[in-house]
Design an enzyme around this catalytic site. Structure first.
Site, PDB file in Angstrom:
ATOM      1  N   MET A   1       0.961  -2.363  12.074  1.00  0.00           N
ATOM      2  CA  MET A   1       0.251  -3.300  12.936  1.00  0.00           C
ATOM      3  C   MET A   1       0.566  -3.063  14.411  1.00  0.00           C
ATOM      4  O   MET A   1       0.966  -3.966  15.131  1.00  0.00           O
ATOM      5  CB  MET A   1       0.602  -4.742  12.524  1.00  0.00           C
ATOM      6  CG  MET A   1       0.358  -5.024  11.064  1.00  0.00           C
ATOM      7  SD  MET A   1      -1.314  -4.597  10.510  1.00  0.00           S
ATOM      8  CE  MET A   1      -2.107  -6.171  10.687  1.00  0.00           C
TER       9      MET A   1
ATOM     10  N   HIS B   1      -7.937  -0.675   6.093  1.00  0.00           N
ATOM     11  CA  HIS B   1      -8.245  -1.966   6.717  1.00  0.00           C
ATOM     12  C   HIS B   1      -8.833  -2.886   5.644  1.00  0.00           C
ATOM     13  O   HIS B   1      -9.688  -2.449   4.855  1.00  0.00           O
ATOM     14  CB  HIS B   1      -9.243  -1.768   7.862  1.00  0.00           C
ATOM     15  CG  HIS B   1      -9.554  -3.044   8.567  1.00  0.00           C
ATOM     16  ND1 HIS B   1      -8.648  -3.681   9.387  1.00  0.00           N
ATOM     17  CD2 HIS B   1     -10.661  -3.830   8.552  1.00  0.00           C
ATOM     18  CE1 HIS B   1      -9.188  -4.789   9.855  1.00  0.00           C
ATOM     19  NE2 HIS B   1     -10.400  -4.903   9.367  1.00  0.00           N
TER      20      HIS B   1
ATOM     21  N   ASN C   1       0.841  -1.216   0.000  1.00  0.00           N
ATOM     22  CA  ASN C   1       0.000   0.000   0.000  1.00  0.00           C
ATOM     23  C   ASN C   1       0.869   1.256   0.000  1.00  0.00           C
ATOM     24  O   ASN C   1       0.532   2.253  -0.629  1.00  0.00           O
ATOM     25  CB  ASN C   1      -0.952  -0.006   1.200  1.00  0.00           C
ATOM     26  CG  ASN C   1      -2.200  -0.818   0.920  1.00  0.00           C
ATOM     27  OD1 ASN C   1      -3.047  -0.418   0.140  1.00  0.00           O
ATOM     28  ND2 ASN C   1      -2.293  -1.990   1.539  1.00  0.00           N
TER      29      ASN C   1
HETATM   30  C1  GAR Z   1      -3.057  -4.587   4.051  1.00  0.00           C
HETATM   31  O1  GAR Z   1      -3.955  -5.563   3.568  1.00  0.00           O
HETATM   32  C2  GAR Z   1      -3.750  -3.660   5.028  1.00  0.00           C
HETATM   33  O2  GAR Z   1      -5.073  -3.401   4.687  1.00  0.00           O
HETATM   34  C3  GAR Z   1      -3.662  -4.449   6.306  1.00  0.00           C
HETATM   35  O3  GAR Z   1      -2.371  -4.995   6.294  1.00  0.00           O
HETATM   36  C4  GAR Z   1      -1.996  -5.245   4.932  1.00  0.00           C
HETATM   37  C5  GAR Z   1      -0.634  -4.628   4.722  1.00  0.00           C
HETATM   38  O4  GAR Z   1      -0.142  -4.960   3.442  1.00  0.00           O
HETATM   39  N1  GAR Z   1      -3.895  -3.631   7.447  1.00  0.00           N
HETATM   40  C6  GAR Z   1      -4.557  -4.040   8.528  1.00  0.00           C
HETATM   41  O5  GAR Z   1      -4.970  -5.167   8.666  1.00  0.00           O
HETATM   42  C7  GAR Z   1      -4.760  -2.973   9.599  1.00  0.00           C
HETATM   43  N2  GAR Z   1      -5.800  -3.352  10.477  1.00  0.00           N
HETATM   44  P1  GAR Z   1       0.988  -4.081   2.776  1.00  0.00           P
HETATM   45  O6  GAR Z   1       2.139  -4.010   3.789  1.00  0.00           O
HETATM   46  O7  GAR Z   1       1.397  -4.845   1.565  1.00  0.00           O
HETATM   47  O8  GAR Z   1       0.420  -2.752   2.471  1.00  0.00           O
END
Ligand code: GAR
Length: 232
Positions: free
Chosen positions: A108, A127, A32
């Site tokens: 996180m 999220h 992201n």
């Molecule tokens: C993503 O899917 C984001 O939505 C989630 O962690 C992942 C991170 O992926 N976030 C949560 O669950 C927050 N509650 P990334 O490091 O590839 O962006």
């Protein structure tokens, strides 16, 4: 009389609002974060990414950000005596970097109410679920177990309670017959990569109004994203 090049009816282009100085906080892969960094390369994008911070030194996203020439800082939360100590350092970095907006992108770690208050209405989170359903972890497994027909993702303002706060935008994707958890996760992630940059763009331009828990935007973002259904 001819108008000067790059001028508008309202004055010269140089009078456009300054880009919002934006920090991205990550804990891992950082996909992201990449989508935000790539969107922010557009000259007309209203936010610039000025720093990437990870609470895990081994986060893959930190290495990528450094390769892109973006200031990237690893703050190993385990090296701090408590949450308040970690957050005071974090707040110091954000302030020194003259940050306007903070985007949590797979960060996180829960924040204290005090830290959240400092960045109230200036801190966004993504999220991987259609909030208020499936807060917390293992969202895709729980969505599949529940039998929902649509899954998706939510960008919201951060409040002290986990995965709570005014919803700025959502993207829905279908749950297809035979979907496994990785299938659904990939489909939602593809939606995240489009939703987050778009919502940051609207928010940084001041195009999303907040009224208590409700938000509204003059754009057609909700209709657009409700139909969004990427093939992955
Ligand atoms: C993503 O899917 C984001 O939505 C989630 O962690 C992942 C991170 O992926 N976030 C949560 O669950 C927050 N509650 P990334 O490091 O590839 O962006």
């Amino acid at each position: 009389m001819r108008r000067a090049r790059n001028s508008t009816r309202n004055g010269p282009a140089s009078m456009t609002a300054p880009k919002k100085r934006t920090a991205i906080l990550i804990s891992g892969r950082g996909s992201n974060m990449k989508s935000l960094v790539e969107a922010a390369r557009r000259p007309d994008y209203p936010a610039e990414i000025v720093v990437v911070i990870s609470n895990r030194p081994d986060a893959a996203g930190i290495a990528w950000a450094k390769e892109q020439g973006i200031p990237a800082i690893a703050m190993d939360h385990k090296l701090y005596s408590d949450r308040a100590h970690f957050e005071s350092q974090l707040h110091g970095i954000l302030t020194t970097s003259r940050v306007d907006l903070v985007c949590l992108a797979g960060f996180m770690r829960l924040m204290t109410p005090e830290f959240v208050a400092l960045w109230r209405d200036r801190m966004l989170n993504i999220h991987p679920a259609l909030l208020p359903a499936f807060k917390g972890l293992d969202t895709h497994a729980r969505a599949l177990a529940t039998g929902v027909k649509f899954a998706g993702c939510t960008v919201h303002l951060v409040r002290p309670e986990m995965d709570e706060g005014p919803i700025l935008g959502q993207a829905a994707v279908p749950v297809l017959p035979g979907d496994t958890e990785p299938d659904l996760a990939a489909r939602v992630l593809a939606a995240e990569h489009q939703l987050y940059p778009r919502i940051l763009e609207l928010f940084a331009r001041g195009q999303i109004a907040i009224d208590g828990n409700k938000t509204s935007s003059p754009s057609d973002v909700n209709e657009t994203w409700a139909k969004f259904s990427p093939q992955v």
